[in-house]
Design a protein around this motif. Structure first.
Motif, PDB file in Angstrom:
ATOM      1  N   HIS A  17     -68.700  69.487  67.987  1.00 29.00           N
ATOM      2  CA  HIS A  17     -67.703  69.641  69.036  1.00 29.00           C
ATOM      3  C   HIS A  17     -67.620  71.076  69.518  1.00 29.00           C
ATOM      4  O   HIS A  17     -67.313  71.326  70.683  1.00 29.00           O
ATOM      5  CB  HIS A  17     -66.352  69.106  68.569  1.00 29.00           C
ATOM      6  CG  HIS A  17     -66.226  67.660  68.874  1.00 29.00           C
ATOM      7  ND1 HIS A  17     -66.534  66.693  67.954  1.00 29.00           N
ATOM      8  CD2 HIS A  17     -65.921  67.011  70.023  1.00 29.00           C
ATOM      9  CE1 HIS A  17     -66.398  65.506  68.529  1.00 29.00           C
ATOM     10  NE2 HIS A  17     -66.036  65.671  69.771  1.00 29.00           N
ATOM     11  N   GLU A  23     -70.162  71.240  72.123  1.00 31.26           N
ATOM     12  CA  GLU A  23     -69.649  70.698  73.376  1.00 31.26           C
ATOM     13  C   GLU A  23     -68.693  71.694  74.049  1.00 31.26           C
ATOM     14  O   GLU A  23     -68.726  71.875  75.279  1.00 31.26           O
ATOM     15  CB  GLU A  23     -68.924  69.388  73.067  1.00 31.26           C
ATOM     16  CG  GLU A  23     -68.778  68.458  74.229  1.00 31.26           C
ATOM     17  CD  GLU A  23     -68.119  67.162  73.762  1.00 31.26           C
ATOM     18  OE1 GLU A  23     -68.736  66.414  72.981  1.00 31.26           O
ATOM     19  OE2 GLU A  23     -66.971  66.913  74.172  1.00 31.26           O
ATOM     20  N   ALA A  24     -67.860  72.341  73.236  1.00 33.01           N
ATOM     21  CA  ALA A  24     -66.917  73.334  73.763  1.00 33.01           C
ATOM     22  C   ALA A  24     -67.672  74.498  74.394  1.00 33.01           C
ATOM     23  O   ALA A  24     -67.268  75.029  75.440  1.00 33.01           O
ATOM     24  CB  ALA A  24     -66.000  73.831  72.643  1.00 33.01           C
ATOM     25  N   ALA A  68     -69.488  67.133  62.444  1.00 28.34           N
ATOM     26  CA  ALA A  68     -68.893  66.694  63.717  1.00 28.34           C
ATOM     27  C   ALA A  68     -68.067  67.817  64.336  1.00 28.34           C
ATOM     28  O   ALA A  68     -68.077  68.013  65.562  1.00 28.34           O
ATOM     29  CB  ALA A  68     -68.030  65.459  63.491  1.00 28.34           C
ATOM     30  N   ASP A  69     -67.359  68.561  63.500  1.00 23.33           N
ATOM     31  CA  ASP A  69     -66.568  69.690  63.983  1.00 23.33           C
ATOM     32  C   ASP A  69     -67.463  70.700  64.701  1.00 23.33           C
ATOM     33  O   ASP A  69     -67.132  71.177  65.790  1.00 23.33           O
ATOM     34  CB  ASP A  69     -65.866  70.350  62.792  1.00 23.33           C
ATOM     35  CG  ASP A  69     -65.091  71.592  63.193  1.00 23.33           C
ATOM     36  OD1 ASP A  69     -64.052  71.434  63.857  1.00 23.33           O
ATOM     37  OD2 ASP A  69     -65.529  72.712  62.855  1.00 23.33           O
TER      38      ASP A  69
END
Lengths: 337, 337
Positions: free
Chosen positions: B308, B311-312, B304-305
């Protein structure tokens, strides 16, 4: 913000405070009566109203403490905190379950349980099975916790301790125990004091960092043994409480305008708190003995997802807060103009 | 952007292309010689240079295909793609390992392996143990994959297939097989065509959504069975390739200025690709049979990290891209002025 109606003559401070406390005490007693009449299982509305009144009474007793009989109000405040905490728990577990099931639905539409006993689709892969099992585990754990909290709340409402709190509130509804010299004081400096504490607490927050999207702060040390996420959340939770105290103080001194900025900031910090607690619940479910690795994996993804919600809420808070300058009024005493 | 030196007279298009291809072919052969001389285990620098030249040759053969002997250049392009892919794999595994160990270090400073055989601290809780085991598992899997990729690359470089590629590049270094009518064409329309394809592909990206921080898009369906994250990444990977093709085309037509915006956008999409592959590697490690739940949980958080981070990277890309209007030049042909 915090401007009083200019047509209004300065009423005696003690009277204003007493009127507010009487109103809230009446609201508390009304909600309590509704709660009893509506049957304990359908009483979410009255329970919320009861807690809202309890928080306002408790907050005002705190903010304007020097105007009140100190020993009496400290005791009532402690007992109201116990009552609010006890009543809040059931609602908290229900909200956490909703949030986590909603997140699971986003992560795996086929797997999230809908209502009770949602079954795992037969043809799905390991990921979906893991997500479905994680959902079932969370639902079981949080439903059990909610049921227990419900029983505890019912017991509390039937206890002699609760009847003492209700008696205390009934005293407020009829005659607020003001100190004799209270009439001479103005309320604004006490409200300003809360605002100053709020501004100070906000200043101590890492707002610059929070303003950089995707700063990955909320997951920092997220797999460390010392539960670091909880410690980094504490100052934000503290600001949330001070924000609420500030809002109640503005209510007491009779600020007419609703400050949308304060409301927005409060909503962001409510979301921060909810996401932090949901992340904890996912982590705690992952500590259940003998779960399958696929379940644990899904809970890890869910935990991280909610920690990112924590980060998103901090971003939203700083965006709302910076929108119109820093601080609630640059340290200017509330209503002093 | 894409302005040519005004002092320069229009050289014949075929000559300009041929000069660029000769330079890159020479660079390829130089890097190959260095790679052989430096010993295969210390050849990261020459291998990177080899791949960079191969990508530029391949990209130019593609963009300016109508000017070249089509069959010959299609064959060389396919073989260069095979070579680049083979050589890239080893570096990719190493980079993925670095990225994931770095992320684990951020998540759990005590647990991330430092070098080989990092031991789990004895006094740590389940979270740290899980993180340490996850780190060890990832290190084992990616190191093994890298070693295999290294052997494959060595085999490839000794193969007759590779020697045929090197021969093809050697032909380019001496005499580029241009079509007879190539001299009469201008290069700019071909470069503009690449730019138009790039702009079209960017327009199809969900940039508005990517511009809202914390939109949670990258984890959408992250626990669904149909591997949705990979399918949502594909258009971004495609833009990354077109952006590179565009940059190489600008090199060919001799644009002097380095466009920092293109470089920034390219870096964001490199990060997007790296994070997406790291997230996949974490998910794949979690499918290892018989791992402990704590390990699987840590891998879920890690996955999940990295999603993200994906996404970043999208957020960063859109920020760079929107900075100076949309598109590379609003559809204006490159260098047409």
């Amino acid at each position: 913000m915090a401007q009083r109606n200019p047509d209004q003559k300065d009423p005696v401070a003690g009277e204003v405070l007493a009127r507010y406390l009487r109103e809230q005490a009446t609201e508390f007693l009304r909600a309590l009566r509704q709660h009893r009449e509506s049957g304990s299982d359908e009483a979410a509305g009255p329970a919320l109203a009861l807690r809202a009144a309890a928080r306002r009474i408790s907050g005002s007793l705190h903010t304007f403490r020097p105007l009140l009989d100190a020993e009496w109000s400290d005791t009532l405040r402690a007992e109201l905190a116990w009552l609010s905490g006890t009543l809040a728990r059931e609602h908290g577990y229900a909200a956490r379950l909703d949030r986590l099931i909603g997140a699971l639905h986003r992560l795996s539409p086929a797997a999230a349980p809908h209502g009770r006993g949602g079954s795992v689709p037969a043809q799905s892969g390991g990921l979906t099975v893991g997500a479905a099992k994680a959902g079932a585990l969370i639902e079981r754990q949080l439903t059990l916790a909610r049921t227990r909290a419900h029983s505890t709340a019912l017991q509390a409402l039937g206890s002699s301790r609760f009847h003492a709190v209700a008696d205390g509130v009934a005293v407020l509804a009829s005659e607020v125990p003001l100190r004799k010299e209270a009439g001479g004081n103005r309320l604004e400096p006490f409200a300003a004091d809360v605002e100053a504490r709020l501004n100070e607490a906000v200043t101590a927050l890492p707002l610059v960092r929070a303003g950089h999207p995707y700063n990955a702060e909320a997951l920092l040390h997220g797999l460390a043994a010392d539960a670091a996420p909880e410690s980094q959340d504490a100052p934000w939770h503290q600001v949330r409480l001070l924000l609420r105290l500030h809002r109640y103080a503005l209510e007491v001194i009779g600020t007419e305008a609703v400050d949308v900025r304060l409301l927005g900031a409060g909503r962001a910090l409510d979301r921060h708190r909810d996401a932090a607690e949901a992340a904890s619940a996912a982590a705690s479910a992952a500590r259940t003995p003998r779960i399958a690795p696929a379940t644990a994996y899904a809970l890890g993804v869910l935990h991280a997802d909610q920690r990112h919600e924590v980060e998103a809420a901090r971003f939203a808070f700083q965006a709302v807060w910076q929108r119109s300058g820093s601080g609630t009024g640059s340290g200017r005493p509330v209503g002093a103009s």
